[in-house]
Write a protein that holds these residues in place. Structure first.
Motif, PDB file in Angstrom:
ATOM      1  N   THR A 149      -6.169 -11.130  54.663  1.00 20.02           N
ATOM      2  CA  THR A 149      -7.352 -11.290  53.814  1.00 20.02           C
ATOM      3  C   THR A 149      -8.327 -10.132  53.997  1.00 20.02           C
ATOM      4  OG1 THR A 149      -8.517 -12.623  55.489  1.00 20.02           O
ATOM      5  CG2 THR A 149      -7.185 -13.809  53.856  1.00 20.02           C
ATOM      6  N   ASN A 150      -8.064  -9.303  54.983  1.00 16.69           N
ATOM      7  CA  ASN A 150      -8.916  -8.132  55.224  1.00 16.69           C
ATOM      8  C   ASN A 150      -8.138  -6.826  55.022  1.00 16.69           C
ATOM      9  OD1 ASN A 150     -11.795  -8.886  56.407  1.00 16.69           O
ATOM     10  ND2 ASN A 150     -10.325 -10.411  57.142  1.00 16.69           N
ATOM     11  N   GLU A 151      -7.277  -6.845  54.025  1.00 12.69           N
ATOM     12  CA  GLU A 151      -6.611  -5.635  53.515  1.00 12.69           C
ATOM     13  C   GLU A 151      -5.675  -4.973  54.529  1.00 12.69           C
ATOM     14  OE1 GLU A 151      -9.791  -3.202  52.055  1.00 12.69           O
ATOM     15  OE2 GLU A 151      -9.994  -4.380  50.229  1.00 12.69           O
ATOM     16  N   CYS A 152      -4.953  -5.784  55.274  1.00 12.75           N
ATOM     17  CA  CYS A 152      -3.913  -5.266  56.171  1.00 12.75           C
ATOM     18  C   CYS A 152      -2.559  -5.810  55.734  1.00 12.75           C
ATOM     19  CB  CYS A 152      -4.161  -5.695  57.623  1.00 12.75           C
ATOM     20  SG  CYS A 152      -5.653  -5.023  58.373  1.00 12.75           S
ATOM     21  N   ARG A 153      -1.519  -4.988  55.857  1.00 10.86           N
ATOM     22  CA  ARG A 153      -0.154  -5.471  55.770  1.00 10.86           C
ATOM     23  C   ARG A 153       0.229  -5.971  57.157  1.00 10.86           C
ATOM     24  NH1 ARG A 153       3.441  -0.838  54.771  1.00 10.86           N
ATOM     25  NH2 ARG A 153       5.056  -2.440  54.828  1.00 10.86           N
ATOM     26  N   VAL A 154       0.920  -7.089  57.234  1.00  3.39           N
ATOM     27  CA  VAL A 154       1.241  -7.683  58.531  1.00  3.39           C
ATOM     28  C   VAL A 154       2.713  -8.050  58.592  1.00  3.39           C
ATOM     29  CG1 VAL A 154       0.719  -9.506  60.192  1.00  3.39           C
ATOM     30  CG2 VAL A 154      -1.101  -8.612  58.718  1.00  3.39           C
ATOM     31  N   SER A 155       3.362  -7.664  59.678  1.00  2.15           N
ATOM     32  CA  SER A 155       4.703  -8.140  60.002  1.00  2.15           C
ATOM     33  C   SER A 155       4.619  -8.889  61.327  1.00  2.15           C
ATOM     34  CB  SER A 155       5.689  -6.976  60.125  1.00  2.15           C
ATOM     35  OG  SER A 155       5.854  -6.317  58.881  1.00  2.15           O
ATOM     36  N   LEU A 156       5.499  -9.877  61.492  1.00  2.00           N
ATOM     37  CA  LEU A 156       5.468 -10.713  62.691  1.00  2.00           C
ATOM     38  C   LEU A 156       6.791 -10.607  63.442  1.00  2.00           C
ATOM     39  CD1 LEU A 156       3.828 -13.949  61.207  1.00  2.00           C
ATOM     40  CD2 LEU A 156       2.694 -12.075  62.429  1.00  2.00           C
ATOM     41  N   ALA A 157       6.685 -10.588  64.764  1.00  2.00           N
ATOM     42  CA  ALA A 157       7.852 -10.622  65.639  1.00  2.00           C
ATOM     43  C   ALA A 157       7.548 -11.578  66.781  1.00  2.00           C
ATOM     44  CB  ALA A 157       8.189  -9.233  66.168  1.00  2.00           C
ATOM     45  N   ALA A 158       8.562 -12.333  67.207  1.00  2.00           N
ATOM     46  CA  ALA A 158       8.354 -13.305  68.278  1.00  2.00           C
ATOM     47  C   ALA A 158       8.887 -12.828  69.615  1.00  2.00           C
ATOM     48  CB  ALA A 158       9.010 -14.638  67.907  1.00  2.00           C
ATOM     49  N   ASN A 159       9.620 -11.686  69.626  1.00  2.00           N
ATOM     50  CA  ASN A 159      10.202 -11.198  70.869  1.00  2.00           C
ATOM     51  C   ASN A 159      10.578  -9.727  70.711  1.00  2.00           C
ATOM     52  OD1 ASN A 159      12.835 -11.150  69.533  1.00  2.00           O
ATOM     53  ND2 ASN A 159      12.809 -13.385  69.784  1.00  2.00           N
ATOM     54  N   GLY A 160      11.122  -9.149  71.767  1.00  2.00           N
ATOM     55  CA  GLY A 160      11.460  -7.735  71.763  1.00  2.00           C
ATOM     56  C   GLY A 160      12.546  -7.370  70.771  1.00  2.00           C
ATOM     57  N   ARG A 161      13.520  -8.254  70.578  1.00  2.31           N
ATOM     58  CA  ARG A 161      14.602  -7.959  69.632  1.00  2.31           C
ATOM     59  C   ARG A 161      14.070  -7.833  68.205  1.00  2.31           C
ATOM     60  NH1 ARG A 161      16.756 -11.962  72.650  1.00  2.31           N
ATOM     61  NH2 ARG A 161      16.518 -13.466  70.947  1.00  2.31           N
ATOM     62  N   GLU A 162      13.192  -8.770  67.833  1.00  2.65           N
ATOM     63  CA  GLU A 162      12.610  -8.710  66.494  1.00  2.65           C
ATOM     64  C   GLU A 162      11.697  -7.492  66.358  1.00  2.65           C
ATOM     65  OE1 GLU A 162      10.762 -12.391  65.447  1.00  2.65           O
ATOM     66  OE2 GLU A 162      12.555 -13.582  65.907  1.00  2.65           O
ATOM     67  N   LEU A 163      10.995  -7.146  67.416  1.00  7.18           N
ATOM     68  CA  LEU A 163      10.160  -5.946  67.418  1.00  7.18           C
ATOM     69  C   LEU A 163      11.001  -4.701  67.130  1.00  7.18           C
ATOM     70  CD1 LEU A 163       7.613  -4.198  68.225  1.00  7.18           C
ATOM     71  CD2 LEU A 163       8.408  -4.419  70.570  1.00  7.18           C
ATOM     72  N   ASP A 164      12.098  -4.556  67.846  1.00  8.00           N
ATOM     73  CA  ASP A 164      12.968  -3.383  67.658  1.00  8.00           C
ATOM     74  C   ASP A 164      13.512  -3.329  66.230  1.00  8.00           C
ATOM     75  OD1 ASP A 164      12.618  -2.534  70.269  1.00  8.00           O
ATOM     76  OD2 ASP A 164      14.368  -3.613  71.017  1.00  8.00           O
ATOM     77  N   ARG A 165      13.917  -4.482  65.705  1.00  8.67           N
ATOM     78  CA  ARG A 165      14.484  -4.517  64.356  1.00  8.67           C
ATOM     79  C   ARG A 165      13.449  -4.081  63.326  1.00  8.67           C
ATOM     80  NH1 ARG A 165      14.014  -8.288  60.726  1.00  8.67           N
ATOM     81  NH2 ARG A 165      13.330  -9.870  62.230  1.00  8.67           N
ATOM     82  N   LEU A 166      12.228  -4.557  63.463  1.00  9.60           N
ATOM     83  CA  LEU A 166      11.178  -4.201  62.510  1.00  9.60           C
ATOM     84  C   LEU A 166      10.792  -2.726  62.614  1.00  9.60           C
ATOM     85  CD1 LEU A 166       9.018  -7.424  62.837  1.00  9.60           C
ATOM     86  CD2 LEU A 166      10.018  -6.570  60.713  1.00  9.60           C
ATOM     87  N   LEU A 167      10.729  -2.204  63.841  1.00  8.52           N
ATOM     88  CA  LEU A 167      10.381  -0.795  64.009  1.00  8.52           C
ATOM     89  C   LEU A 167      11.462   0.128  63.461  1.00  8.52           C
ATOM     90  CD1 LEU A 167       8.743  -0.651  67.564  1.00  8.52           C
ATOM     91  CD2 LEU A 167       7.611  -0.497  65.344  1.00  8.52           C
ATOM     92  N   ASP A 168      12.698  -0.313  63.530  1.00  7.47           N
ATOM     93  CA  ASP A 168      13.795   0.494  62.984  1.00  7.47           C
ATOM     94  C   ASP A 168      13.758   0.556  61.462  1.00  7.47           C
ATOM     95  OD1 ASP A 168      14.795   1.135  65.455  1.00  7.47           O
ATOM     96  OD2 ASP A 168      16.272  -0.494  65.490  1.00  7.47           O
ATOM     97  N   GLY A 169      13.118  -0.441  60.841  1.00  7.97           N
ATOM     98  CA  GLY A 169      13.163  -0.510  59.385  1.00  7.97           C
ATOM     99  C   GLY A 169      11.891  -0.155  58.663  1.00  7.97           C
ATOM    100  N   ALA A 170      10.787   0.067  59.399  1.00  9.47           N
ATOM    101  CA  ALA A 170       9.518   0.322  58.722  1.00  9.47           C
ATOM    102  C   ALA A 170       8.576   1.133  59.606  1.00  9.47           C
ATOM    103  CB  ALA A 170       8.851  -1.006  58.333  1.00  9.47           C
ATOM    104  N   LYS A 171       7.652   1.831  58.950  1.00  5.64           N
ATOM    105  CA  LYS A 171       6.610   2.553  59.678  1.00  5.64           C
ATOM    106  C   LYS A 171       5.482   1.576  59.990  1.00  5.64           C
ATOM    107  CE  LYS A 171       3.332   6.393  59.390  1.00  5.64           C
ATOM    108  NZ  LYS A 171       2.182   5.554  59.833  1.00  5.64           N
ATOM    109  N   VAL A 172       5.066   1.547  61.245  1.00  5.48           N
ATOM    110  CA  VAL A 172       4.011   0.651  61.690  1.00  5.48           C
ATOM    111  C   VAL A 172       2.826   1.487  62.168  1.00  5.48           C
ATOM    112  CG1 VAL A 172       3.375  -1.038  63.459  1.00  5.48           C
ATOM    113  CG2 VAL A 172       5.587  -1.221  62.296  1.00  5.48           C
ATOM    114  N   ASP A 173       1.620   1.084  61.769  1.00  4.96           N
ATOM    115  CA  ASP A 173       0.421   1.842  62.144  1.00  4.96           C
ATOM    116  C   ASP A 173      -0.179   1.377  63.468  1.00  4.96           C
ATOM    117  OD1 ASP A 173       0.128   3.565  59.753  1.00  4.96           O
ATOM    118  OD2 ASP A 173      -0.088   1.639  58.729  1.00  4.96           O
ATOM    119  N   LEU A 174       0.042   0.120  63.827  1.00 11.07           N
ATOM    120  CA  LEU A 174      -0.519  -0.412  65.077  1.00 11.07           C
ATOM    121  C   LEU A 174       0.243  -1.670  65.454  1.00 11.07           C
ATOM    122  CD1 LEU A 174      -4.207  -0.635  66.197  1.00 11.07           C
ATOM    123  CD2 LEU A 174      -2.849  -2.747  66.160  1.00 11.07           C
ATOM    124  N   ILE A 175       0.398  -1.883  66.762  1.00 11.33           N
ATOM    125  CA  ILE A 175       1.084  -3.072  67.271  1.00 11.33           C
ATOM    126  C   ILE A 175       0.112  -3.913  68.092  1.00 11.33           C
ATOM    127  CG2 ILE A 175       2.933  -3.932  68.782  1.00 11.33           C
ATOM    128  CD1 ILE A 175       4.497  -1.394  68.108  1.00 11.33           C
TER     129      ILE A 175
END
Length: 239
Positions: A26-52
């Motif tokens: 609601t404050n103009e951010c794109r958000v992705s969610l990960a529940a553990n390290g495996r999901e974190l790695d998968r998301l980082l491999d597929g997209a550019k992230v500005d902050l974690i």
């Protein structure tokens, strides 16, 4: 901000992650969610992230281990979340390379303010203009390119700094040969969103020393001033 920053929230508590995601979106951010390290790695491999936003207590690989591993591959800004009030956890997170931390429970509005402050630092913008507006700076053979946010050692090799480390070095270079207190350094590098945690400055100085000092155990570039703070000893010139 000119574009919606992409924030990756790594949190295994679904209620907390949903609350944070909803508020950030609601404050103009794109958000992705990960529940553990495996999901974190998968998301980082597929997209550019500005902050974690990285929780300390996670199933499997914990936040400290993930933070250390992330730092080995990327300077992406990291804000650590910790449910523990123990200062040791905050110190460990900063030593692993986190740019900021927040204890739980927290107000989403404060988290958003921290995110924006860290992203401003990452973009090289501050609320207050620096004392020296030159793009290129040099000191004892080191070279800083403020626009590209690059640092090169006297041999010409690029030295990777996190955004927090670069911000601290820039603060020193703008005010060379002056004693700066910990409170001043907190304000210069983290602004009004900073928590009253002076050890965070000491940890950040220690991290920077390991990267720019000839001998980090006997520092000659960033001197500690007893009961005063820190002194950046070299003269700084524009290149």
């Amino acid at each position: 901000m000119s574009k919606q920053p992409h924030i990756l929230v790594v949190e295994d508590d679904r209620e907390i992650s949903a609350l944070v995601a909803r508020y950030l979106r609601t404050n103009e951010c794109r958000v992705s969610l990960a529940a553990n390290g495996r999901e974190l790695d998968r998301l980082l491999d597929g997209a550019k992230v500005d902050l974690i936003v990285l929780d300390l207590m996670l199933p499997g690989e914990d936040g400290l281990s993930l933070c250390k591993r992330l730092r080995a591959r990327s300077p992406v800004p990291i804000i650590m979340l910790t449910a523990k009030s123990d200062e040791v956890d905050r110190i460990l997170g900063l030593e692993m390379g986190a740019d900021d931390y927040m204890p739980k429970p927290f107000n989403p509005r404060e988290l958003l303010a921290r995110i924006r402050a860290v992203l401003r630092r990452a973009a090289g913008t501050t609320a207050e203009p620096t004392a020296n507006g030159a793009r290129m700076l040099t000191f004892v053979g080191w070279q800083i390119d403020r626009l590209l946010r690059e640092v090169r050692n006297p041999a010409g090799a690029r030295v990777a700094l996190t955004d927090a480390e670069f911000g601290l070095l820039q603060a020193f270079c703008d005010r060379p040969q002056r004693v700066l207190s910990r409170d001043q350094l907190l304000e210069l590098t983290q602004g009004r969103t900073a928590a009253a945690f002076e050890r965070s400055v000491d940890i950040l100085v220690s991290r920077l020393r390991r990267k720019i000092e000839p001998d980090p155990q006997d520092p000659s570039i960033i001197k500690t001033v007893r009961s005063g703070g820190y002194l950046f000893t070299p003269a700084v010139e524009t290149a």
